[in-house]
Enzyme design. Structure first.
Site, PDB file in Angstrom:
ATOM      1  N   GLY A   1     -25.200  13.576 116.040  1.00  0.00           N
ATOM      2  CA  GLY A   1     -25.281  12.809 117.355  1.00  0.00           C
ATOM      3  C   GLY A   1     -24.770  11.325 117.390  1.00  0.00           C
ATOM      4  O   GLY A   1     -23.954  11.128 118.150  1.00  0.00           O
TER       5      GLY A   1
ATOM      6  N   ASP B   1     -33.346   9.808 120.991  1.00  0.00           N
ATOM      7  CA  ASP B   1     -34.009  10.368 119.730  1.00  0.00           C
ATOM      8  C   ASP B   1     -35.464  10.259 119.967  1.00  0.00           C
ATOM      9  O   ASP B   1     -35.924   9.145 120.643  1.00  0.00           O
ATOM     10  CB  ASP B   1     -33.190   9.749 118.348  1.00  0.00           C
TER      11      ASP B   1
ATOM     12  N   ALA C   1     -29.906  11.399 117.655  1.00  0.00           N
ATOM     13  CA  ALA C   1     -29.303  10.283 117.291  1.00  0.00           C
ATOM     14  C   ALA C   1     -29.205  10.635 115.758  1.00  0.00           C
ATOM     15  O   ALA C   1     -29.240   9.457 114.790  1.00  0.00           O
ATOM     16  CB  ALA C   1     -29.763   8.849 117.643  1.00  0.00           C
TER      17      ALA C   1
ATOM     18  N   HIS D   1     -20.353  31.793 115.689  1.00  0.00           N
ATOM     19  CA  HIS D   1     -20.303  30.624 114.986  1.00  0.00           C
ATOM     20  C   HIS D   1     -21.052  31.067 113.639  1.00  0.00           C
ATOM     21  O   HIS D   1     -22.224  30.787 113.727  1.00  0.00           O
ATOM     22  CB  HIS D   1     -20.823  29.389 115.425  1.00  0.00           C
TER      23      HIS D   1
HETATM   24  N1  APR Z   1     -35.420  15.197 121.014  1.00  0.00           N
HETATM   25  C1  APR Z   1     -34.303  14.233 120.818  1.00  0.00           C
HETATM   26  N2  APR Z   1     -34.002  14.038 119.433  1.00  0.00           N
HETATM   27  C2  APR Z   1     -34.561  14.896 118.736  1.00  0.00           C
HETATM   28  C3  APR Z   1     -35.726  15.807 118.972  1.00  0.00           C
HETATM   29  C4  APR Z   1     -35.809  15.779 120.356  1.00  0.00           C
HETATM   30  N3  APR Z   1     -36.778  16.729 120.784  1.00  0.00           N
HETATM   31  N4  APR Z   1     -35.972  16.611 118.130  1.00  0.00           N
HETATM   32  C5  APR Z   1     -35.485  16.223 116.910  1.00  0.00           C
HETATM   33  N5  APR Z   1     -34.535  15.154 117.167  1.00  0.00           N
HETATM   34  C6  APR Z   1     -33.644  14.299 116.499  1.00  0.00           C
HETATM   35  C7  APR Z   1     -34.165  13.907 115.183  1.00  0.00           C
HETATM   36  O1  APR Z   1     -35.233  12.897 115.155  1.00  0.00           O
HETATM   37  C8  APR Z   1     -33.092  13.522 114.320  1.00  0.00           C
HETATM   38  O2  APR Z   1     -32.672  12.105 114.551  1.00  0.00           O
HETATM   39  O3  APR Z   1     -32.726  15.231 116.148  1.00  0.00           O
HETATM   40  C9  APR Z   1     -31.641  14.203 114.855  1.00  0.00           C
HETATM   41  C10 APR Z   1     -31.157  15.454 114.156  1.00  0.00           C
HETATM   42  O4  APR Z   1     -30.348  14.761 113.410  1.00  0.00           O
HETATM   43  P1  APR Z   1     -29.844  15.197 111.731  1.00  0.00           P
HETATM   44  O5  APR Z   1     -31.375  15.583 111.226  1.00  0.00           O
HETATM   45  O6  APR Z   1     -29.274  14.180 111.137  1.00  0.00           O
HETATM   46  O7  APR Z   1     -29.255  16.408 111.981  1.00  0.00           O
HETATM   47  P2  APR Z   1     -27.633  16.419 112.234  1.00  0.00           P
HETATM   48  O8  APR Z   1     -26.767  16.792 111.097  1.00  0.00           O
HETATM   49  O9  APR Z   1     -27.319  15.315 113.272  1.00  0.00           O
HETATM   50  O10 APR Z   1     -27.443  17.952 112.890  1.00  0.00           O
HETATM   51  C11 APR Z   1     -27.996  18.231 114.390  1.00  0.00           C
HETATM   52  O11 APR Z   1     -26.543  19.975 114.657  1.00  0.00           O
HETATM   53  O12 APR Z   1     -25.002  20.910 113.377  1.00  0.00           O
HETATM   54  C12 APR Z   1     -26.007  21.073 113.994  1.00  0.00           C
HETATM   55  O13 APR Z   1     -27.208  22.545 112.411  1.00  0.00           O
HETATM   56  C13 APR Z   1     -27.460  20.999 112.971  1.00  0.00           C
HETATM   57  O14 APR Z   1     -28.967  21.724 114.316  1.00  0.00           O
HETATM   58  C14 APR Z   1     -28.460  20.602 113.796  1.00  0.00           C
HETATM   59  C15 APR Z   1     -27.837  19.599 114.731  1.00  0.00           C
END
Ligand code: APR
Length: 318
Positions: free
Chosen positions: A16, A36, A12, A184
């Site tokens: 997400g 999350d 999230a 990509h």
């Molecule tokens: N299960 C659920 N959520 C998780 C887990 C897990 N095991 N591990 C991490 N998260 C959550 C984090 O807590 C965080 O809220 O994934 C989220 C990632 O969010 P952001 O740091 O805001 O990253 P975001 O910009 O959403 O990108 C996510 O997409 O484009 C790709 O490179 C980017 O790999 C990255 C992904």
């Protein structure tokens, strides 16, 4: 088509939560589940999204769920028709997507194992980076048929290319059609022979050098945003693409979209996840389109496939 089906978005964060929001606003799903590992984050965002329903006029219910690495909370995703994996770290300025491979492989593998347990019939769309490798890993870790696991990259790269062409020529975005295939990353394959403006070839409007300049900017499109943001990576255009892909699945629309799919001989490439055009339906990848390419474009696609093939087999051991 009546509202139906369940979409789960894992992670999230920025990507997400915007994906879940867009999907809910389409008002085509019964339920959108957002999960999350950070306690309360998904629940808080879901509550906030649900409170937008009367303003935006959508009935889709958003459910937030905190999960634990050992699978706690995952019962919330049971019966999902589509699952989008966004969990994982985003890039920081100066990082390549490949720099995320080790840390994100652990996260994505753990998530994929829970999906196979709790949503064994779902179509899975991967967006975590590095995308081509995380898609291959998800297929391995879920054990799902290849057609039910694919990745989001080509739609985003194509949308970025389209935006740059429209800006350069000062024409409406709706008059421009572009296409990118391949990986990509560094071996993204733009397809200028199929790019048009008002139905006329892009090459009638721009020189090869000008097109190449836009291609380079497209290839670095993600990094350009990361440099400006300084923390985190892009999410508005990426989430637009991921949400559209999930919609094509639930509506069984058979839309032809550039996606990261398992190729089985198309374009003379076999046994690798690669950016190609494919028809998307309720079973995932319905059919890969063998878009007619020029010789040089075909050669670039084959080069891209070799680059990702090596990395995708490494990732199985991470
Ligand atoms: N299960 C659920 N959520 C998780 C887990 C897990 N095991 N591990 C991490 N998260 C959550 C984090 O807590 C965080 O809220 O994934 C989220 C990632 O969010 P952001 O740091 O805001 O990253 P975001 O910009 O959403 O990108 C996510 O997409 O484009 C790709 O490179 C980017 O790999 C990255 C992904």
């Amino acid at each position: 088509m009546a509202r139906h089906g369940k979409l789960t978005v894992i992670g999230a964060g920025f990507y997400g939560s915007t994906t879940a929001m867009r999907a809910a606003e389409y008002d085509v799903f019964d339920t959108v589940v957002l999960t999350d590992i950070l306690d309360g984050k998904a629940e808080g965002l879901a509550l906030d999204m649900n409170q937008a329903r009367s303003i935006e006029g959508f009935e889709t219910r958003v459910v937030g769920q905190t999960t634990t690495p050992d699978g706690g909370g995952y019962e919330a995703i049971s019966g999902s028709d589509v699952v989008i994996i966004t969990a994982g770290l985003p890039r920081k300025p100066g990082m390549s997507r490949m720099d995320l491979i080790e840390v994100n492989a652990k996260i994505v593998r753990g998530v994929a194992e829970q999906i196979s347990k709790f949503a064994p019939d779902a179509v899975v769309i991967v967006v975590s980076n590095p995308l081509d490798e995380m898609t291959a890993l998800t297929q391995k870790a879920t054990g799902f048929p290849h057609d039910r696991v694919f990745g989001q990259a080509g739609m985003l790269d194509t949308a970025r290319f389209t935006h740059f062409v429209s800006e350069k020529l000062g024409v409406p975005i709706g008059s421009v059609k572009t296409l990118t295939l391949g990986s990509h990353g560094d071996t993204m394959v733009p397809v200028p022979s199929l790019c048009t403006v008002d139905g006329k070839p892009l090459r009638d409007f721009l020189s090869e050098a000008e097109i190449e300049e836009l291609v380079v900017r497209t290839r670095n499109g993600g990094a350009e945003v990361v440099e400006l943001l300084k923390t985190g990576s892009a999410y508005y255009a990426p989430s637009a693409a991921a949400a559209r892909m999930a919609r094509a699945v639930i509506e069984d629309s058979h839309a032809v979209l550039p996606v990261c799919a398992w190729v089985t001989g198309q374009h003379n490439v076999e046994g690798v996840y690669l950016g190609v055009e494919a028809e998307i339906g309720k079973e995932g990848i319905h059919r890969i389109h063998e878009t007619e390419l020029e010789q040089a474009e075909l050669a670039s696609l084959q080069t891209a496939s070799e680059a990702v093939r090596a990395k995708q087999s490494d990732v199985a051991n991470l």
